[in-house]
Every structure is written in C-alpha cells, then in structure tokens.
Scaffold this active site. Structure first.
Site, PDB file in Angstrom:
ATOM      1  N   TRP A   1       0.835  -1.202   0.000  1.00 22.11           N
ATOM      2  CA  TRP A   1       0.000   0.000   0.000  1.00 22.11           C
ATOM      3  C   TRP A   1       0.866   1.245   0.000  1.00 22.11           C
ATOM      4  CZ3 TRP A   1      -2.843   0.896   5.364  1.00 22.11           C
ATOM      5  CH2 TRP A   1      -2.005   0.534   6.417  1.00 22.11           C
ATOM      6  N   ASN A   2       0.216   2.389  -0.368  1.00 24.65           N
ATOM      7  CA  ASN A   2       0.927   3.667  -0.501  1.00 24.65           C
ATOM      8  C   ASN A   2       0.168   4.770   0.222  1.00 24.65           C
ATOM      9  OD1 ASN A   2       2.928   2.819  -2.602  1.00 24.65           O
ATOM     10  ND2 ASN A   2       1.071   2.471  -3.773  1.00 24.65           N
TER      11      ASN A   2
ATOM     12  N   HIS B   1      -7.480  19.303  -7.430  1.00 18.80           N
ATOM     13  CA  HIS B   1      -7.713  19.589  -8.847  1.00 18.80           C
ATOM     14  C   HIS B   1      -6.586  19.020  -9.710  1.00 18.80           C
ATOM     15  CE1 HIS B   1     -11.146  22.316  -7.967  1.00 18.80           C
ATOM     16  NE2 HIS B   1     -10.528  22.329  -6.804  1.00 18.80           N
TER      17      HIS B   1
ATOM     18  N   HIS C   1     -10.934  15.387 -12.650  1.00 14.37           N
ATOM     19  CA  HIS C   1     -11.494  15.810 -11.361  1.00 14.37           C
ATOM     20  C   HIS C   1     -12.754  16.642 -11.538  1.00 14.37           C
ATOM     21  CE1 HIS C   1      -9.078  19.427 -12.284  1.00 14.37           C
ATOM     22  NE2 HIS C   1     -10.013  20.061 -11.604  1.00 14.37           N
TER      23      HIS C   1
ATOM     24  N   ASP D   1     -15.079  19.907 -10.255  1.00 15.10           N
ATOM     25  CA  ASP D   1     -15.084  21.230  -9.621  1.00 15.10           C
ATOM     26  C   ASP D   1     -16.433  21.448  -8.943  1.00 15.10           C
ATOM     27  OD1 ASP D   1     -12.601  21.775 -10.758  1.00 15.10           O
ATOM     28  OD2 ASP D   1     -13.361  23.252 -12.198  1.00 15.10           O
TER      29      ASP D   1
ATOM     30  N   HIS E   1     -15.446  26.048  -5.243  1.00 14.57           N
ATOM     31  CA  HIS E   1     -14.109  26.252  -5.820  1.00 14.57           C
ATOM     32  C   HIS E   1     -13.916  27.713  -6.231  1.00 14.57           C
ATOM     33  CE1 HIS E   1     -10.446  25.617  -7.983  1.00 14.57           C
ATOM     34  NE2 HIS E   1     -10.968  25.591  -9.187  1.00 14.57           N
TER      35      HIS E   1
ATOM     36  N   HIS F   1     -15.504  28.945 -14.969  1.00 14.08           N
ATOM     37  CA  HIS F   1     -15.503  28.812 -13.512  1.00 14.08           C
ATOM     38  C   HIS F   1     -16.459  29.817 -12.887  1.00 14.08           C
ATOM     39  CE1 HIS F   1     -11.700  26.626 -14.257  1.00 14.08           C
ATOM     40  NE2 HIS F   1     -11.891  26.091 -13.073  1.00 14.08           N
TER      41      HIS F   1
HETATM   42 MN    MN Z   1     -10.580  22.210 -11.119  1.00 13.14          MN
END
Ligand code: MN
Length: 257
Positions: A61-62, A69, A73, A75, A79, A207
């Site tokens: 595992w990590n 973002h 992904h 938004d 945001h 945005h």
């Molecule tokens: Mn974004």
C-alpha cells in the site's frame, strides 16, 4: 424485467458499453501551472508504506499526496468566489452524479486553432442537428486535446503570453450556465476554461458562471470520441472530501451500441 436487471444484462451482452472517461492517475499526470504570484497545487505523488516486506509482510500500500484539482477531477461550486456559498464536493447529491451527456465535437477546429473558443452559435447548430441540450445534463466539449495528455508541455501549450488551449467564450459560458438546463461542463483540457481565459471579461468565465450558478465542472476527460452526440449517461464519482473544493473523480459513461 426490472430496469436494473435489464441494464446488467445489456452490460453483460455489450449492448451497453461502459466507457471510461478517466485519465490514468500517476506522477506523470499533467497539472495546472499558475503564474506568479499565485500559489500552485502539488502534482500526484506517492510514498510506499510496505510491499510484502518487513514493513508489512503480506500487503502492499501507498500514501498519496495530490491537489483536489489534479487529473480527471470534479469542480464544486465553492471552488470559485462566485460559488462560495454553494455546495462543497461532499454536498453534491448522488442523484446529480448520474446524468445525461451531450457531446459537442470541435476537435477539427481546435486542431486548426489551439485558442478556439466555443460560441453560442456552435451550440445552436448542434441543437439544430441533435435536439435541445439535455435537462440536468453535462455538455462535454470534445477538442481532441487528450491526445497531448502524455506530455505536460504539449498539454499546457504555453508560450511567453501564457497557455493556448481551447475552451468557451465568456458570452457563451454565461449563456450556458445561466440560460440552459445543463448541470455542468466537461472538458479534455487541464481546466474548464480556455488557456487564455485569464484575460477574458470576467477572467475564467466558465468557472465564474458555472460554479456561480451552482453547477459543476469536469476536467481532463478522455475517450469522448467514443460517445454519441446525445444518449450517453455519465456517472461522475468525485471523492466526498468534506468542505472540499473539488476532487479526483472516476468518470464513466454508459453508451448503447
Ligand atoms: Mn478544477
């Protein structure tokens, strides 16, 4: 047959294909770069905890570090300053994460002009051919930009004047966000706005208008060429980070063959 049993039978028979719109996530995933004096996100990185060794003999595992973002992904409205009183990513109702998708192909125009901007007339032309934008649906802007995703410099495509990547004009972004029944905008590029959108009025209009209207964004999508113009069902699964401005997402599409 109940509808879910029909769906499972169709998936098994491949008459409904599950198309993965998600970019693989790794240390090589391209990341947005803002100019001075703005702060930047960290790229994806991982530290190994154990790998079948003395630190953990039977398991691998990590630990991960990445921005909200980075890579494919979602938004969330908070945001952006215009959406600051809206939903964070954990507050998005799960019903809204299953929605129809309209795919608008501008890949030929974007290949000819990396600064290509979608205008309302392009969307009207699409509607003339395919019908109205779907209620509560996503507009997915197919630019072909994902072909550059293996190379950060080609993906960001910046020169001394800034990045050059396709997107949406300010007037079109306002119209899409405020006048159409869309739930959000999905793109292949590093963000929902065009590379040159820092200089638009307002800056970063996708945005500003979409998140300000309580709508959403999806970025760094791939395989949009495998979707019909209309008829696919998009399933977006961002991590429900409490108070998060967005988050890495697995994005799938169901497509009838
Ligand atoms: Mn974004």
């Amino acid at each position: 047959m109940p509808v879910l049993a029909q769906l499972l039978a169709a998936v098994a028979a491949r008459s409904v294909e599950v198309v993965d719109l998600t970019a693989p996530l790794s240390e090589r995933t391209p990341v947005l770069r803002l100019p001075e004096p703005f702060a930047n996100t960290v790229p994806f990185s991982r530290r190994e905890i154990s790998r079948y060794d003395e630190r953990g003999p039977a398991w691998y595992w990590n630990d991960l570090e990445m921005g909200e973002h980075v890579g494919t992904h979602f938004d969330a409205p908070v945001h952006w300053a215009t959406g600051r009183d809206g939903e964070d990513v954990s507050q998005v109702a799960p019903q809204r994460l299953v929605a129809p998708a309209a795919v608008l192909d501008v890949s030929a125009r974007a290949a000819a002009d990396p600064d290509f901007l979608l205008e309302a007339e392009h969307v009207r032309d699409w509607e003339g051919e395919h019908g109205p934008l779907p209620e509560g649906g996503w507009l997915l802007l197919r630019t072909g930009w994902n072909a550059r995703a293996g190379d950060q410099d080609a993906f960001l495509n910046a020169d001394e004047r800034g990045p050059h990547t396709p997107g949406v004009s300010a007037a079109c972004a306002r119209w899409l966000a405020e006048e159409t029944p869309l739930i959000g905008l999905g793109v292949e590029t590093v963000g929902t706005d065009a590379g040159a959108a820092h200089g638009f009025d307002p800056p970063f209009p996708c945005h500003s208008y979409f998140l300000g209207a309580g709508k959403y964004g999806l970025t760094q999508l791939r395989n949009l060429d495998r979707l019909p113009a209309l008829g696919a069902v998009l399933i977006a699964g961002p991590l429900p980070i409490v108070a998060g401005s967005g988050g890495p997402a697995r994005v799938l599409a169901l497509v009838e063959r």
